[in-house]
Design an enzyme around this catalytic site. Structure first.
Site, PDB file in Angstrom:
ATOM      1  N   LYS A   1       0.824  -1.211   0.000  1.00 53.65           N
ATOM      2  CA  LYS A   1       0.000   0.000   0.000  1.00 53.65           C
ATOM      3  C   LYS A   1       0.862   1.267   0.000  1.00 53.65           C
ATOM      4  O   LYS A   1       0.422   2.319  -0.445  1.00 53.65           O
ATOM      5  CB  LYS A   1      -0.929   0.015   1.221  1.00 53.65           C
TER       6      LYS A   1
HETATM    7  C1  LIG Z   1      -4.276  -4.847   0.375  1.00 49.52           C
HETATM    8  C2  LIG Z   1      -3.485  -6.090   0.252  1.00 49.52           C
HETATM    9  C3  LIG Z   1      -3.805  -7.072  -0.700  1.00 49.52           C
HETATM   10  C4  LIG Z   1      -5.001  -6.947  -1.610  1.00 49.52           C
HETATM   11  O1  LIG Z   1      -4.880  -5.902  -2.526  1.00 49.52           O
HETATM   12  P1  LIG Z   1      -6.157  -5.336  -3.309  1.00 49.52           P
HETATM   13  O2  LIG Z   1      -5.681  -4.158  -4.036  1.00 49.52           O
HETATM   14  O3  LIG Z   1      -7.172  -5.023  -2.258  1.00 49.52           O
HETATM   15  O4  LIG Z   1      -6.620  -6.449  -4.189  1.00 49.52           O
HETATM   16  C5  LIG Z   1      -2.966  -8.167  -0.796  1.00 49.52           C
HETATM   17  N1  LIG Z   1      -1.910  -8.332   0.023  1.00 49.52           N
HETATM   18  C6  LIG Z   1      -1.582  -7.416   0.966  1.00 49.52           C
HETATM   19  C7  LIG Z   1      -0.414  -7.669   1.845  1.00 49.52           C
HETATM   20  C8  LIG Z   1      -2.352  -6.277   1.111  1.00 49.52           C
HETATM   21  O5  LIG Z   1      -2.029  -5.367   2.047  1.00 49.52           O
END
Ligand SMILES: *Cc1c(COP(=O)(O)O)cnc(C)c1O
Length: 496
Positions: free
Chosen positions: A113
């Site tokens: 993120k």
């Molecule tokens: C948010 C997240 C995901 C999923 O990503 P999306 O964009 O919601 O599909 C997968 N792995 C981790 C570690 C995350 O923080």
């Protein structure tokens, strides 16, 4: 480049306006009117540049009302000023002849993120300046664990902003929780919600559509905005790392310019893999996008059947950031599959809110099947995959990345045609130390910091800086509220 709503409301916005508003008044999400194209020549030029400049280029073709200089200085500040522990920012790691891991977790919170949330506050504050908005922005975030911390880090002490994070009380790991509740900064707030991620997300969505509350906030000098992956300013920086991965494969001579590759992406809210789809639509040579679900397999079922049905049990899994049954960003894909038809999208979305289910037309199903494959990984398979990658490839991966790696292996077992594949690695294994230790057959004694130490002692894989400091973290935010009281918590924060 203008932005329209997926529900066809008719308004057309500049990118700065779309970033500020987050969600359209008709309930839809903002999408670009068309996809800018990236040629092989441009890809070749980008391959010679560092990550921040690759990202500035991709941002530039979407954010028409930002100047190139502005974007270069913002990507430079986001990616080169020490927040990321490695100069490549998003390095590729080769584990076998045709399998590569794109490590997106070298940022300040050790999950992917950061790739977007280190830059979103900069995009947002310059968008505010462009639109002459003088109110303070209050960012509301519902998080399944990783977004919350990344938003808190991204927005902390950014002038003219406040950030408030809601997380499901029993749905995040020890370390994730401590990372959030110990957040520093004078403009931040963190609240636990008595419910799961979908409850928290719905609560935030309701706040955004509550005119009464929004008016109240305006009078207090704030406007509410979102840093969830529905915000266009979250998505566009994510397109950059797909292009960057392709550039790195070129540079290391693993592929030749124009060769097609696959991406396999662990998926929850459909944000990360949607960015891959946008890269494909821009002309990046991609063969297939492989979507990986954990036990909450609503999305892999959708890809395989064309039916989206959230009427199913919700599971709390070892990959909690993917424990989601309502994938907001899917609406953007529906818009493209329908040939940019807002009426069709509105129809599907109202079926979803009425019946918790919708079914694609055969045309839309075909369009989907042309590009996407999907699979599901059980809890047991997730742990087995971590053990196998460590034993056979000497590579330590987290639970979310393991879901993707397992699904890729199943996909390859069923398909003769072998393309190079990039597995998107979304978190440091240390962020989920307990599950990773269990996968490796090790004891799990003590708190989050003890588990990080145990995993290091066993694996000798380096611990990212932000996690090695967690032992000394002190919680600042202990409040927990019912879903119905989320609005009251927002009011309290804005009055403080
Ligand atoms: C948010 C997240 C995901 C999923 O990503 P999306 O964009 O919601 O599909 C997968 N792995 C981790 C570690 C995350 O923080």
């Amino acid at each position: 480049m203008l932005y329209v709503s997926t529900r066809g409301g008719g308004e057309k916005l500049l990118s700065s306006e779309a970033i500020i508003k987050g969600l359209s008044d008709d309930g839809g999400l903002y999408v670009p009117e068309h996809f800018p194209q990236i040629t092989l020549d441009v890809i070749n030029l980008l391959a010679a540049k560092p990550y921040s400049q690759r990202a500035a280029y991709i941002l530039g073709v979407y954010l028409g009302d930002f100047t190139p200089e502005e974007l270069e200085s913002q990507t430079d500040a986001a990616y080169n000023s020490g927040g990321f522990a490695v100069p490549e920012v998003a390095p590729l790691r080769k584990v076998s002849d045709d399998t590569f891991f794109l490590e997106l977790w070298h940022g300040p919170t050790s999950a992917f993120k950061d790739m977007a949330l280190q830059i979103l506050p900069r995009l947002l504050t310059s968008s505010l300046r462009k639109t002459n908005e003088s109110k303070e922005v209050c960012i509301l975030v519902a998080t399944s664990g990783d977004t919350g911390k990344a938003a808190l880090e991204g927005f902390r002490d950014v002038p003219g902003t406040r950030v408030m994070v809601f997380y499901p009380r029993d749905g995040v790991s020890d370390v994730q929780k401590l990372q959030m509740t110990s957040q520093q900064g004078s403009n931040v707030n963190v609240v636990a919600v008595e419910g799961n991620f979908d409850d928290a997300q719905n609560g935030v969505k309701e706040i955004f559509t509550d005119e009464f509350l929004k008016e109240w906030a305006r009078e207090k000098g704030f406007f509410l905005s979102s840093a969830n992956s529905i915000n266009w300013g979250r998505l566009v920086p994510q397109i950059a790392y797909y292009v960057s991965a392709y550039c790195d494969l070129l540079n290391s001579k693993e592929i030749q310019l124009g060769d097609k590759i696959d991406f396999c992406v662990p998926t929850g809210n459909f944000g990360n893999i949607l960015a891959a789809y946008y890269a494909l639509r821009m002309g990046l040579p991609i063969n297939r996008l492989i979507l990986a679900s954990n036990q909450n397999d609503v999305l892999s079922d959708f890809i395989n059947t064309g039916v989206y049905d959230r009427n199913r049990q919700f599971y709390t899994t070892v990959s909690p950031s993917m424990d989601i049954l309502i994938s907001s960003n899917l609406e953007r894909l529906l818009f493209e599959l329908s040939g940019k038809n807002g009426e069709i999208v509105s129809g599907l979305m109202s079926e979803l809110s009425k019946n918790g289910r919708y079914e694609l037309s055969s045309d839309m199903r075909d369009a989907l099947a042309n590009i996407f494959s999907a699979g599901r990984c059980s809890e047991e398979e997730t742990l087995e995959c971590i053990a196998k990658a460590f034993k056979e490839q000497d590579y330590l991966i987290d639970t979310h990345t393991a879901v993707a790696y397992n699904v890729l292996q199943k996909y390859r077992d069923g398909n003769n045609q072998q393309q190079p594949c990039v597995v998107v690695s979304t978190a440091s294994p240390y962020k989920f130390s307990e599950s990773v230790l269990i996968a490796l057959g090790q004891e799990t004694i003590g708190n989050g910091a003890d588990l990080i130490d145990s995993l290091f002692n066993f694996s000798k894989s380096p611990v990212p800086m932000p996690l090695s400091g967690i032992r000394n973290a002190v919680p600042r935010f202990e409040k927990s509220v019912a879903v119905a009281d989320m609005q009251a918590a927002v009011r309290e924060f804005l009055q403080s």
